[in-house]
Each structure stands twice: as structure tokens, then as C-alpha cells.
Design a protein around this motif. Sequence first.
Motif, short mmCIF file in Angstrom:
data_model
loop_
_atom_site.label_atom_id
_atom_site.label_comp_id
_atom_site.label_asym_id
_atom_site.label_seq_id
_atom_site.Cartn_x
_atom_site.Cartn_y
_atom_site.Cartn_z
N HIS A 1 0.84 -1.21 0.00
CA HIS A 1 0.00 0.00 0.00
C HIS A 1 0.87 1.25 0.00
O HIS A 1 1.62 1.48 0.95
N HIS B 1 1.26 5.48 -2.06
CA HIS B 1 0.62 6.53 -2.88
C HIS B 1 1.60 7.08 -3.91
O HIS B 1 1.59 8.27 -4.22
N ARG C 1 -9.47 2.21 -4.76
CA ARG C 1 -9.83 3.09 -3.64
C ARG C 1 -11.06 3.91 -4.03
O ARG C 1 -10.95 4.96 -4.66
N ASP D 1 -8.90 -0.51 -0.85
CA ASP D 1 -8.53 0.31 0.30
C ASP D 1 -9.60 1.37 0.51
O ASP D 1 -10.12 1.93 -0.45
N ASP E 1 2.96 3.30 2.71
CA ASP E 1 1.87 4.28 2.65
C ASP E 1 2.40 5.65 2.21
O ASP E 1 1.86 6.68 2.58
ZN ZN Z 1 -2.68 5.25 2.29
#
Ligand code: ZN
Length: 466
Positions: free
Chosen positions: A33, A35, A183, A237, A411
Amino acid sequence: MKPFLDDNFLLQTKTAEYLYHEHAKKMPIIDYHNHLIPQQIAENRMFENVTQPWLYGDHYKWRAMRTNGVDEKYCTGNASDWEKFQKWAETVPYTLRNPLYHWTHLELKGYFGITEVLNASSAERIYKKASELLQNDNYRVQGLLKKMNVELACTTDDPVDSLEHHIRIKKDGALLRVIPAWRPDKSMAVDNAVIYNSYIDTLAKVAGIEINSFSKLIESLRKRHDFFHANGCRLSDHGLEIFYAELYTGSEIDSIFVKIRGGKSLTSDEILKFKSAMLYEFAIMDHEKGWAQQYHIGSIRNNNTRMFKSIGPDTGFDSIGDFNQAILMSRFVDRLDKENKLTKTILYNINPADNEVMATMLGNFQDGTFPGKIQWGSGWWFLDQKDGMEKQMNALSTLGLLSRFVGMLTDSRSFLSYPRHEYFRRILCNLIGNDVENGEIPSDKALLGKMVEDISYYNAKNYFNF
Ligand SMILES: [Zn+2]
């Protein structure tokens, strides 16, 4: 006195040193996970200087800089890249005992071989050296990930995303696997009718379906879910304040959707019911395809209205919320379990007061079909540091099975933050090492070595069907 950040950083015992150097260190990274921006990976982007991958988009650093009295111009404003770096370098000595101090120096060392500490007087030397290295082909973004032994990375993507960059990454034969994650937060964000309808218009266009009813909405999302699956996606997510688990009927949801689609604002009761229905429908889709589902719960976002209006979300104005999580989380997961539609699930809390709530919630829904089917995610966001990780792993050990933990994820928005896996692994090895030295667990090298390799890599590899 131990030297700062040497090879045995955070490793306080001989057992910890052995476990880290012989077992943890060599394991590849599955960063399930993050970004990262897929376009930058597809283009295998080269950065012009170290400010770009290091300070652009890093709201952890911006918060520290603001706290240190640095003007916004040097965080998100129009100062030059060198000036921004300089202000960060001046701030670093003031970050002692904040994880930023460790991350900063682990990153300088891990990517650039720089062991000098960063401050105002070393700033220019370090900026030059790191920026020069970034001009080499093997310091393009794929090279940066490869340098950290990243085998696979999962980005975070909206259902309307074309996934063109993921498709290109695969076609071009990148140095690592890059997989999208689903997401769908915006498709249930019915708090604002105008923003919501504009999003649904986009979704309708992308899915090629006219969305005038709840069933058409779900049909469109399902079509996108299929598309994500075809492109390798195997996990979802959700970013939530709380779980939505209100009771509702199908006809209620139909009329709530027609109401908002007609541009009318919903009551708070209608919003809760609608979000409950959406969260459930997404969980059903994930279960049908055997994906894992992740829930990040409890933050309060965009606390500063003035700054939100000026620079938007994800800029360092979010914090830990204090919602009551247990009852709604239980009700949501229980409904899926009752209907035999509960897929692999990872729950993340941002409030450390919820640690034991999370650790005990898992055990309610483990069903013997897969080891560690319901997971408690690694220390997230404000808890993603030494104290937070130790508390998470201690509570998980005490109330669950640490050995079945799928471990660390960044993350992160930065290609330079992968030493956080090293940080995590050192902390893990240190916890185990201390127990061995204290005679609380046996000094069984094979058992402990396997445990460390599993938590660092194999558990995640086996858990996700990538
Ligand atoms: Zn995240």
C-alpha cells in the motif's frame, strides 16, 4: 556509547543483530500500500534535484518545517528547490527524537551513501551530491525502487482511473511489478451533492453506462472492478472516519440515490445509510474476486479551513480522531461473516487508544480458511514510527499471532521513503532479540529466523494473490 546510525542501528542485542543481518535484511520488499504516482514509474522519471523526490508532496516534512517557524513559501510555495532544501536542512536538527530525524538519515545513507548529518552547514554539500547522483540512469524512479529491493508495489487508484500507466509499466517490462489498488472513496462521498454528481458523471462516462439509479451505480462500479481485476488489482482500500454499518432497506437506498442524483442534499441519516450500503457492496465485490480489503480508520482530515482553501487536501492538516470504533467495526465485519462473504481483511487504526480494540477484533472473525485472514495493519501514519510500531507489535503478540503478521508497507508518496521497511525490520528484530536475551523465548535460530523472514516478506507474498 553506540555510534549514530551504524550497521547495528536499533539492534540492542546479539540476537537482534543476527536476526536482522542474516534474515531480515536480505528479504525483498512487497510494498502492498503506497501513494506513488504511477505515471512517474511508467515514465521512469529522472528528478532534477533531491528536493523533488524528497520534499515535494511530503506533508510530514512540511508539518515539521511549519512548526519550526518556516514560511509556507518554502513548504508548498514558490521558493526555489534549493531554498526549500535549505529550509528543510535548517529544520532537521530540530527534529531530534522525531522519526523524521531517523528517516532523513536512513534515506541519505541508503540511497546516496551520505553518512554526514544534515544541517545548515552540510546542506549545500549534501544537496549537490544527492542531486548529482539523481542524474544517473540507475537513479531514475525504477532504479530507486530496485536499489531498495522492491519486488512489488501497489499504488492507490480511483475506479475512474484508466490505469494507462500500469498497463504501460507492464508492457515496457519494468524493473519491478506495479499493481493498482482500488480506492473508491469518492463514489460514496455523498456529503456534497455537487461534487458527488460531477464524480458520478465521470464514472458514467468511463463505464459507458447511464447512471440514473442505485443499481446502475453498482453496475458501473462492478464494471470498473472487473477492469481493475483484469489489470492485476487484488486489493481495495478505504479511508474512513468510522465504519458505516447502519440498517437500511433496498428501497431506501434507491430513493436516497435518486434524491442526490437530482442535486438535492441528503440528511445526515441518509448519508450514513447510503455509505453503509456502499461499503457493503464493495466488500461483496472484493469477496467475489478473492481480493483483500483494507480499511484505514479514524483520522480527521482538512482540519485547517484556511489552508484547505489555499492548498487543498493531503498537505499536512490531518490528525488523529477520537471516534468510537469497536461497535460499528464489529457490526460491519459480522454482517459479511454471517453471509459467508468476508474476504481477507486488513484493519488499520490511527488512534493508538484503539490498539487493543483492533488486536482483539481480529480473533472474532478468523475462520480457519487462511492463516491470519483478518489482519491488523502495521502502525499507520502518525503511528508509523518506533514507538507506534513497538506498541502495535506488542499488542498483536499479546492478543493475536505476531508470526502471521503481513508486516510493513510505506503508505508513502515518495520514492525515497523505502528505508521505512528497514526501520520496521530492525525494530521487529530488536523486540524478538530482547525477549531471547531475557529468556522469555527460546534462542532457536531456525524458528526465529523463519519468523522474521515471514513477517518481512513471505506472509505478504502468500497473503495477497498478486
Ligand atoms: Zn494510504
